[in-house]
Structure formats: structure tokens, C-alpha cells
Design an enzyme around this catalytic site. Structure first.
Site, PDB file in Angstrom:
ATOM      1  N   ASN A 105      -6.851   2.706 -12.100  1.00  0.00           N
ATOM      2  CA  ASN A 105      -5.830   1.729 -11.708  1.00  0.00           C
ATOM      3  C   ASN A 105      -4.457   2.285 -12.028  1.00  0.00           C
ATOM      4  O   ASN A 105      -4.301   3.058 -12.975  1.00  0.00           O
ATOM      5  CB  ASN A 105      -6.058   0.428 -12.504  1.00  0.00           C
ATOM      6  N   ILE A 110     -11.962  -6.827 -10.740  1.00  0.00           N
ATOM      7  CA  ILE A 110     -13.197  -6.163 -10.307  1.00  0.00           C
ATOM      8  C   ILE A 110     -14.346  -6.778 -11.130  1.00  0.00           C
ATOM      9  O   ILE A 110     -14.276  -6.831 -12.361  1.00  0.00           O
ATOM     10  CB  ILE A 110     -13.108  -4.635 -10.553  1.00  0.00           C
ATOM     11  N   GLY A 123       0.788  -1.229   0.000  1.00  0.00           N
ATOM     12  CA  GLY A 123       0.000   0.000   0.000  1.00  0.00           C
ATOM     13  C   GLY A 123       0.819   1.278   0.000  1.00  0.00           C
ATOM     14  O   GLY A 123       0.368   2.302   0.497  1.00  0.00           O
ATOM     15  N   SER A 124       2.013   1.240  -0.613  1.00  0.00           N
ATOM     16  CA  SER A 124       2.783   2.496  -0.656  1.00  0.00           C
ATOM     17  C   SER A 124       2.066   3.518  -1.551  1.00  0.00           C
ATOM     18  O   SER A 124       2.140   4.722  -1.289  1.00  0.00           O
ATOM     19  CB  SER A 124       4.225   2.262  -1.117  1.00  0.00           C
ATOM     20  N   ASN A 125       1.348   3.051  -2.563  1.00  0.00           N
ATOM     21  CA  ASN A 125       0.557   3.986  -3.373  1.00  0.00           C
ATOM     22  C   ASN A 125      -0.624   4.539  -2.581  1.00  0.00           C
ATOM     23  O   ASN A 125      -0.973   5.710  -2.711  1.00  0.00           O
ATOM     24  CB  ASN A 125       0.049   3.301  -4.650  1.00  0.00           C
ATOM     25  N   GLU A 171       5.350   6.416  -9.439  1.00  0.00           N
ATOM     26  CA  GLU A 171       3.949   6.075  -9.150  1.00  0.00           C
ATOM     27  C   GLU A 171       3.393   6.970  -8.050  1.00  0.00           C
ATOM     28  O   GLU A 171       2.256   7.436  -8.124  1.00  0.00           O
ATOM     29  CB  GLU A 171       3.829   4.609  -8.695  1.00  0.00           C
ATOM     30  N   LEU A 230      -5.032  -6.978  -6.524  1.00  0.00           N
ATOM     31  CA  LEU A 230      -4.724  -8.106  -7.407  1.00  0.00           C
ATOM     32  C   LEU A 230      -5.915  -8.965  -7.801  1.00  0.00           C
ATOM     33  O   LEU A 230      -5.746  -9.989  -8.457  1.00  0.00           O
ATOM     34  CB  LEU A 230      -3.632  -8.981  -6.772  1.00  0.00           C
ATOM     35  N   HIS A 239      -0.595   0.996 -13.043  1.00  0.00           N
ATOM     36  CA  HIS A 239       0.123  -0.179 -13.553  1.00  0.00           C
ATOM     37  C   HIS A 239       1.599   0.189 -13.721  1.00  0.00           C
ATOM     38  O   HIS A 239       1.904   1.260 -14.248  1.00  0.00           O
ATOM     39  CB  HIS A 239      -0.494  -0.598 -14.910  1.00  0.00           C
TER      40      HIS A 239
HETATM   41  C1  GRF Z   1       2.546  -1.019  -7.777  1.00  0.00           C
HETATM   42  O1  GRF Z   1       3.721  -1.248  -8.510  1.00  0.00           O
HETATM   43  C2  GRF Z   1       1.385  -0.793  -8.709  1.00  0.00           C
HETATM   44  O2  GRF Z   1       1.738  -0.218  -9.916  1.00  0.00           O
HETATM   45  C3  GRF Z   1       0.895  -2.207  -8.959  1.00  0.00           C
HETATM   46  O3  GRF Z   1       1.059  -2.856  -7.725  1.00  0.00           O
HETATM   47  C4  GRF Z   1       2.116  -2.245  -6.983  1.00  0.00           C
HETATM   48  C5  GRF Z   1       1.553  -1.886  -5.636  1.00  0.00           C
HETATM   49  O4  GRF Z   1       2.541  -1.392  -4.763  1.00  0.00           O
HETATM   50  N1  GRF Z   1      -0.446  -2.201  -9.479  1.00  0.00           N
HETATM   51  P1  GRF Z   1       2.141  -0.786  -3.363  1.00  0.00           P
HETATM   52  O5  GRF Z   1       1.343  -1.844  -2.612  1.00  0.00           O
HETATM   53  O6  GRF Z   1       1.341   0.450  -3.604  1.00  0.00           O
HETATM   54  O7  GRF Z   1       3.434  -0.482  -2.680  1.00  0.00           O
END
Ligand code: GRF
Length: 197
Positions: free
Chosen positions: A107, A93, A12-14, A179, A90, A109
Site C-alpha cells: 500500500n 482488504i 489512479g495517478s499512482n 509517490e 479506500l 500512504h
Molecule cells: C494517494 O495520495 C495515495 O497515497 C493514497 O491515495 C491517493 C491516491 O491518489 N493512498 P491517486 O488516485 O493515485 O491519484
């Protein structure tokens, strides 16, 4: 103000970058809920840490697809979701949700789509394929989710250079840095376009 419901399966770093962008005022939205399919995902800890309402919904734990979809939809309705944000989620949906939230699911990617996208291209598999291809650049893409994996309209991309000595970890780190900027920025821009509709 738009309500975001974030989905994640991993660290969940994003998700964190979206939380941070809301805190610093660069993203004008509220996260009204968080959904994961994995009870042990670190992203769930982040939701708890920031008091974001959260739930584990694992499609494998339902007797039928219908039951799963109706649980998901009623949760999204309870949280008044305007936009669904897939931040490393992962699971596919379900079509019904894609139709219900048409043009409202985003999303991220970790490649420059349409390259290295589609079924089977997820996580480090993407970076492995980029390195194996000998490409000298990669990056990340934010797109609208449609029925076809990684094929929806592209809203934003950010590039990184790939050097011959890069390992999968090196490339993954470089792309993640991008990202974390691209995703909140693109959500903010998209929210602006929705307002004008
Ligand atoms: C990221 O590389 C994103 O592009 C992909 O899954 C990864 C998730 O990373 N869909 P995080 O859990 O947000 O660190």
C-alpha cells in the site's frame, strides 16, 4: 516476471505511474488485472485505455461478506496475482485475503508513517492533519499490508518539506510527485527480494 493486480478507488495517478514504469522498463512486472470498488473512478478509465483486464467489485453489492470474499479471491486467482498493489484503494482488504496473500500486498500512504496513519487518515485528511500539526516535513510511505491499518512493515519512504504557507492542495501535489517515483521503485525492489527467497 511477477503479476500485479492493482486496486484503486480514485483518479489512479499512482496506478498510472506503475503503468509508465512497466512501459519504460524500470519495473519488471505485468499488470494482469485492475480492481475498483467504484464504477465511476477515473482509474478504471486508465485500465480500459491500456487494455488491462478490469472489474468493479463493490463490497456493498454482495449479500454476504462470504460471497464478496469468494468473488475477490477467485478473481485474484484467475489473474494469477503474485502481488496486490493498493494504489489509493479506500476499502479494507478482507482478513482472508490478507492471510492468503501474506507479505504480498503493498500500500502507499501519503504521510511519513507511523505519523498520520490508521483509521480515519486517508486522502486530504492526512494532509490537513499534517498542516494543522505544524510539522515541517511530510512525505509518503510504501508498506506491507497487515490486519492493522497502516501498521505493516515499511518498505520505503520519501520526504518533502512543508512550508508554513502550504495549503492542503500544495502539500498533496508535492507528496504525489514523490509517490509516483517511490511506489514503482519500491515494488521493483520488493520483487527483487522475492526472487531471492
Ligand atoms: C494517494 O495520495 C495515495 O497515497 C493514497 O491515495 C491517493 C491516491 O491518489 N493512498 P491517486 O488516485 O493515485 O491519484
Amino acid at each position: 516476471m511477477k503479476n500485479l493486480v492493482v486496486f484503486a478507488s480514485g483518479s489512479g495517478s499512482n496506478f498510472q505511474s506503475i503503468i509508465d514504469a512497466i512501459k519504460d522498463g524500470s519495473l519488471n512486472a505485468i499488470i494482469t488485472g485492475f480492481i475498483t470498488n467504484k464504477a465511476e473512478a477515473y482509474s478504471l478509465e486508465r485500465a480500459k485505455k491500456y487494455d488491462i483486464p478490469n472489474v468493479v467489485i463493490n463490497p456493498n453489492n454482495f449479500d454476504s461478506e462470504r460471497e464478496y470474499v469468494s468473488t475477490l479471491v477467485s478473481q485474484l486467482q484467475d489473474w494469477n496475482a503474485d502481488l496486490l498493489i493498493l494504489a489509493g484503494y479506500l476499502k479494507k482488504i478482507p482478513s482472508e485475503v490478507i492471510n492468503k496473500y501474506d507479505q504480498r500486498i503493498l500500500n502507499i500512504h501519503p504521510s511519513l508513517l507511523p505519523k498520520f496513519g490508521g483509521k480515519g487518515f486517508y486522502g486530504i485528511k492526512v494532509h490537513e492533519a499534517v498542516i494543522a500539526s505544524g510539522d515541517t516535513e511530510s512525505g509518503c510511505t510504501v508498506h506491507i499490508v497487515t490486519e492493522e491499518y497502516d501498521k505493516g512493515p515499511i518498505l520505503g519512504q520519501s520526504k518533502v518539506s512543508v512550508s508554513p504557507s502550504d495549503t492542503v492542495e500544495d502539500l498533496s501535489k508535492k507528496v504525489l510527485i514523490e509517490e509516483h517515483k517511490l511506489f514503482p521503485d519500491t515494488i521493483q525492489t520488493y520483487i527483487q527480494t522475492l526472487k531471492n527467497k
